[in-house]
Design a protein around this motif. Structure first.
Motif, PDB file in Angstrom:
ATOM      1  N   UNK A 124       0.843  -1.196   0.000  1.00 48.71           N
ATOM      2  CA  UNK A 124       0.000   0.000   0.000  1.00 48.71           C
ATOM      3  C   UNK A 124       0.878   1.246   0.000  1.00 48.71           C
ATOM      4  N   UNK A 125       0.342   2.328  -0.634  1.00 47.32           N
ATOM      5  CA  UNK A 125       1.074   3.578  -0.671  1.00 47.32           C
ATOM      6  C   UNK A 125       1.096   4.211   0.708  1.00 47.32           C
ATOM      7  N   UNK A 126       2.115   5.017   0.951  1.00 47.67           N
ATOM      8  CA  UNK A 126       2.260   5.724   2.215  1.00 47.67           C
ATOM      9  C   UNK A 126       1.421   6.991   2.172  1.00 47.67           C
ATOM     10  N   UNK A 127       0.280   6.994   2.853  1.00 48.56           N
ATOM     11  CA  UNK A 127      -0.617   8.147   2.800  1.00 48.56           C
ATOM     12  C   UNK A 127      -0.121   9.303   3.654  1.00 48.56           C
ATOM     13  N   UNK A 128       0.904   9.097   4.473  1.00 39.96           N
ATOM     14  CA  UNK A 128       1.436  10.194   5.276  1.00 39.96           C
ATOM     15  C   UNK A 128       2.491  10.978   4.518  1.00 39.96           C
ATOM     16  N   UNK A 129       2.934  10.457   3.371  1.00 41.60           N
ATOM     17  CA  UNK A 129       3.962  11.133   2.589  1.00 41.60           C
ATOM     18  C   UNK A 129       3.404  11.694   1.311  1.00 41.60           C
ATOM     19  N   UNK A 130       4.114  11.516   0.231  1.00 40.24           N
ATOM     20  CA  UNK A 130       3.699  12.076  -1.050  1.00 40.24           C
ATOM     21  C   UNK A 130       3.479  10.998  -2.100  1.00 40.24           C
ATOM     22  N   UNK A 131       3.361   9.749  -1.690  1.00 39.01           N
ATOM     23  CA  UNK A 131       3.104   8.644  -2.610  1.00 39.01           C
ATOM     24  C   UNK A 131       1.663   8.175  -2.443  1.00 39.01           C
ATOM     25  N   UNK A 132       0.970   8.034  -3.563  1.00 37.24           N
ATOM     26  CA  UNK A 132      -0.450   7.702  -3.540  1.00 37.24           C
ATOM     27  C   UNK A 132      -0.769   6.663  -4.607  1.00 37.24           C
ATOM     28  N   UNK A 133      -1.922   6.026  -4.453  1.00 35.65           N
ATOM     29  CA  UNK A 133      -2.404   5.150  -5.518  1.00 35.65           C
ATOM     30  C   UNK A 133      -2.753   5.983  -6.751  1.00 35.65           C
ATOM     31  N   UNK A 134      -3.423   7.122  -6.520  1.00 37.19           N
ATOM     32  CA  UNK A 134      -3.874   7.978  -7.621  1.00 37.19           C
ATOM     33  C   UNK A 134      -3.597   9.433  -7.272  1.00 37.19           C
ATOM     34  N   UNK A 135      -3.014  10.154  -8.225  1.00 34.90           N
ATOM     35  CA  UNK A 135      -2.868  11.603  -8.104  1.00 34.90           C
ATOM     36  C   UNK A 135      -3.742  12.234  -9.175  1.00 34.90           C
ATOM     37  N   UNK A 136      -4.659  13.087  -8.752  1.00 37.81           N
ATOM     38  CA  UNK A 136      -5.574  13.757  -9.672  1.00 37.81           C
ATOM     39  C   UNK A 136      -5.153  15.214  -9.780  1.00 37.81           C
ATOM     40  N   UNK A 137      -4.895  15.657 -11.004  1.00 39.08           N
ATOM     41  CA  UNK A 137      -4.455  17.036 -11.233  1.00 39.08           C
ATOM     42  C   UNK A 137      -5.638  17.864 -11.729  1.00 39.08           C
ATOM     43  N   UNK A 138      -6.256  18.607 -10.799  1.00 45.42           N
ATOM     44  CA  UNK A 138      -7.425  19.414 -11.120  1.00 45.42           C
ATOM     45  C   UNK A 138      -8.633  18.921 -10.365  1.00 45.42           C
ATOM     46  N   UNK A 139      -9.315  19.833  -9.638  1.00 44.41           N
ATOM     47  CA  UNK A 139     -10.422  19.427  -8.769  1.00 44.41           C
ATOM     48  C   UNK A 139     -11.753  20.003  -9.227  1.00 44.41           C
ATOM     49  N   UNK A 140     -11.950  20.104 -10.555  1.00 48.23           N
ATOM     50  CA  UNK A 140     -13.257  20.445 -11.087  1.00 48.23           C
ATOM     51  C   UNK A 140     -14.151  19.224 -11.085  1.00 48.23           C
ATOM     52  N   UNK A 141     -15.218  19.270 -11.874  1.00 44.46           N
ATOM     53  CA  UNK A 141     -16.204  18.185 -11.867  1.00 44.46           C
ATOM     54  C   UNK A 141     -15.584  16.829 -12.175  1.00 44.46           C
ATOM     55  N   UNK A 142     -14.729  16.760 -13.187  1.00 46.21           N
ATOM     56  CA  UNK A 142     -14.099  15.497 -13.547  1.00 46.21           C
ATOM     57  C   UNK A 142     -13.102  15.030 -12.513  1.00 46.21           C
ATOM     58  N   UNK A 143     -12.270  15.957 -12.034  1.00 39.52           N
ATOM     59  CA  UNK A 143     -11.231  15.596 -11.078  1.00 39.52           C
ATOM     60  C   UNK A 143     -11.766  15.179  -9.729  1.00 39.52           C
TER      61      UNK A 143
END
Length: 461
Positions: A1-20
């Motif tokens: 599993x990715x380390x959620x306390x750091x900067x590694x994630x399963x998914x990084x979403x760039x943009x938080x509009x409707x799609x993001x």
């Protein structure tokens, strides 16, 4: 599993509009660790500078029309003035409530929100400031901006929808460059608020992406409202001074007004975010993907307005969910573009889903398409609301309904059933057998399908 306390994630979403944010919410719901990167506010254009604020203005405009025209219904009232400070406060309250709710929802899903400008710096890495966030999957959702024309600078009295949404005054006169959804909605608002409005559209019709029958009916009703328009002619130039704007067209016509609203569409926000550097294919700024919204590079996906096609919030929302479910291994069905509903929330409204008559004939053949128009004059609720319009059905001959097109006040609320009819490939006989509540405008959809099934009740054979 990715380390959620750091900067590694399963998914990084760039943009938080409707799609993001839809991708982030659904992915988190499916157990993924998600980072959501946004330079401005979660909710994007739709919530803060698009769908929600414009529809709030349109509702205020409807109330203005009701106050002005109440005597027709036996309710005598007068419209004293449009208080734009009050209108904007109402609009901002609506936005604020939805924004707070979205923030709470994102927090409850334990999504990490990163504030700042993100840039794609690797096949699995997005940099924000001095920090790099990595994800097994990257979802690009950087949205769109209000476009202008080459050589047409925005500033002063030359504005886009961004500035129009924050005006604290009602222009006495306005020229709108572009007769699509955005231009038509602002024309409707400003006319209801008392402005003289002129639309300039280079294509032959207003709302040019709609079925031509709807466009023509829309033009008739705008003309009846006193909204002027010039079709099939191109913009040439504009100058501005303390008195307003002075607009010239290529056919030699000139116009003067308080403001010029540039509503010529929205461009993809893909410049300066590192997409091409990572081998992602762009076409006129749009990210090219396959039908599963994969970019062809590593585990990088794209959703929303940066993907060629309809630039609609609900399209981006659906695409975000679709990509999240793919990443989670659920194998969802690809989104069919023609099955996405479209609404122009003006007075009158225009709503449609599926193929236009012209598109259906191109796909199925000139003689393989059947058309029916049902006039809303035969619908009791439409008569009560004093709205004019019609429903147009496009059917593959002896087959399913492939297009539903409507014009009239509040018909946008009917498009949900229209979407089911088209996407479930319903036959007219299927819909005709359903019971629609009376009196509703929704009943008109049932009547139209009764007529198309060969057993009209309130329509002539």
């Amino acid at each position: 599993m990715a380390d959620t306390t750091g900067t590694a994630f399963d998914i990084v979403v760039l943009g938080a509009g409707s799609g993001g944010y839809a991708a982030a919410l659904r992915a988190a719901q499916l157990g993924k660790n998600v980072a959501l990167i946004e330079a401005d506010k979660v909710g994007g254009t739709c919530l803060h500078n698009g769908c929600i604020p414009t529809k709030a203005l349109l509702h205020a405009a409807e109330l203005a029309d009701n106050a002005r025209d109440g005597a027709h219904f036996g309710v005598h009232s007068t419209l004293e003035r449009i208080d734009m400070a009050g209108v904007n406060q109402y609009k901002d309250t609506v936005i604020g409530g939805l924004y707070k709710g979205l923030q709470g929802l994102i927090k409850s899903r334990k999504i990490t929100v990163v504030e700042g400008h993100g840039k794609l710096v690797g096949p699995n890495a997005v940099q924000v400031g001095d920090t790099t966030y990595t994800g097994e999957h990257i979802v690009l959702a950087t949205g769109s901006y209000a476009r202008s024309l080459p050589g047409l600078d925005i500033g002063g009295r030359v504005i886009t929808s961004d500035q129009a949404l924050t005006l604290d005054w009602v222009p006495k006169s306005a020229i709108i460059l572009g007769g699509g959804v955005i231009g038509s909605e602002f024309a409707s608002v400003w006319k209801s608020f008392g402005a003289d409005v002129t639309i300039i559209e280079a294509l032959p019709h207003l709302v040019p992406n709609e079925d031509v029958a709807l466009s023509k009916a829309f033009e008739r009703q705008f003309r009846k409202r006193g909204i002027a328009f010039n079709l099939g002619v191109r913009f040439q130039g504009v100058t501005q001074d303390d008195n307003g704007v002075h607009v010239s067209l290529e056919d030699g016509k000139t116009f003067d007004a308080d403001v010029l609203l540039v509503a010529v569409g929205r461009g993809p926000r893909t410049s300066g975010v590192g997409y091409e550097d990572q081998g992602i294919t762009l076409d006129r700024g749009f990210v090219i993907t396959d039908e599963k919204l994969h970019t062809g590079v590593a585990n990088i996906w794209a959703v929303g307005d940066i993907v060629p096609g309809l630039q609609l919030a609900h399209r981006g929302f659906a695409q975000g969910i679709f990509v999240a479910e793919q990443i989670a291994g659920l194998n969802p069905q690809p989104i069919v573009e023609s099955g996405i509903p479209r609404v122009t929330y003006s007075h009158p409204e225009v709503a449609s889903v599926g193929l236009t008559e012209a598109a259906a004939k191109e796909v199925h053949g000139e003689d393989a398409v059947e058309i029916l128009e049902y006039n809303l004059a035969g619908n009791g609720k439409s008569k009560i609301l004093d709205t004019q319009g019609f429903i147009k059905l496009v059917r593959k001959k002896d087959g399913p309904v492939v297009g539903v097109h409507m014009i009239g006040d509040r018909v946008g609320e009917l498009i949900g059933e229209g979407q089911l009819i088209v996407n479930w490939e319903a036959y007219p006989e299927d819909v005709a057998s359903l019971i629609h509540a009376h009196p509703t405008q929704n009943e008109a959809l049932g009547e139209a399908h009764l007529a198309l099934a060969g057993k009209p009740l309130h329509a002539h054979n």
